[in-house]
Design a protein around this motif. Sequence first.
Motif, short mmCIF file in Angstrom:
data_model
loop_
_atom_site.label_atom_id
_atom_site.label_comp_id
_atom_site.label_asym_id
_atom_site.label_seq_id
_atom_site.Cartn_x
_atom_site.Cartn_y
_atom_site.Cartn_z
N ALA A 16 0.73 -1.26 0.35
CA ALA A 16 0.30 -0.08 0.05
C ALA A 16 0.81 1.22 0.09
N ILE A 17 1.67 1.32 0.88
CA ILE A 17 2.45 2.43 0.59
C ILE A 17 3.91 2.72 -1.00
N ARG A 19 2.34 1.62 -3.83
CA ARG A 19 0.78 2.75 -4.03
C ARG A 19 0.85 4.02 -3.88
N SER A 20 1.15 4.59 -2.84
CA SER A 20 0.83 5.93 -2.87
C SER A 20 2.19 6.35 -2.63
N ALA A 24 2.19 9.58 -5.08
CA ALA A 24 2.42 10.96 -4.75
C ALA A 24 3.61 11.58 -5.32
N ALA A 138 0.10 2.37 7.05
CA ALA A 138 -0.06 2.80 5.31
C ALA A 138 -0.38 3.58 5.28
N SER A 139 -1.55 4.00 6.25
CA SER A 139 -2.78 4.94 5.44
C SER A 139 -2.22 5.73 6.71
N SER A 142 0.52 7.43 3.61
CA SER A 142 -0.13 8.21 2.64
C SER A 142 -0.72 9.60 2.66
N TYR A 146 0.72 12.56 0.55
CA TYR A 146 0.49 12.81 -0.25
C TYR A 146 -0.34 14.55 0.36
#
Length: 154
Positions: A16-17, A19-20, A24, A138-139, A142, A146
């Motif tokens: 997930a990181i 992808r983020s 970004a 991960a949240s 992200s 961003y």
Amino acid sequence: MAGLLDNLRSAQNVGAIFRSADGAGFSALHLCGLTPRPDEQTGIAKTALGSEAHMAWQYAPDAFEEANALIKAGFKVAVLEASEQAHDLFLWQIPAGWQKLVLVAGNEVAGVDPALVGIAHVVLKLPMIGMKGSLNVASAFSIAAYHLRFGRGD
């Protein structure tokens, strides 16, 4: 901007990181310690959805040493850590002279190594209103990635 992951445990969080960080516009991820790597852990692909195949990354066994090498290369280190001393991410502004920034996220349970926090140029936190004191790594990464990239009004 770049990211540094200090001893993350979950391949899904790492994916997930990836992808983020790709979304970004990060230049690279530095995977340190026991953090799963795309060349060894196929579970990363489940959440990275291909970003792991083209996002630059490298492995270093020691996050503290890697952060010091990045500092020597001109990076400023911003640690994401829920602590009393941390600055609110949404109130803090990147200083004008900071051309290169590395965002550090730590282990899902233990957080970022205190030695690494000790050499950080800034420690940032997400404000939390509810009962829990932190979000999934991960949240949190992200949101911070961003905000640092797009949420500063420039």
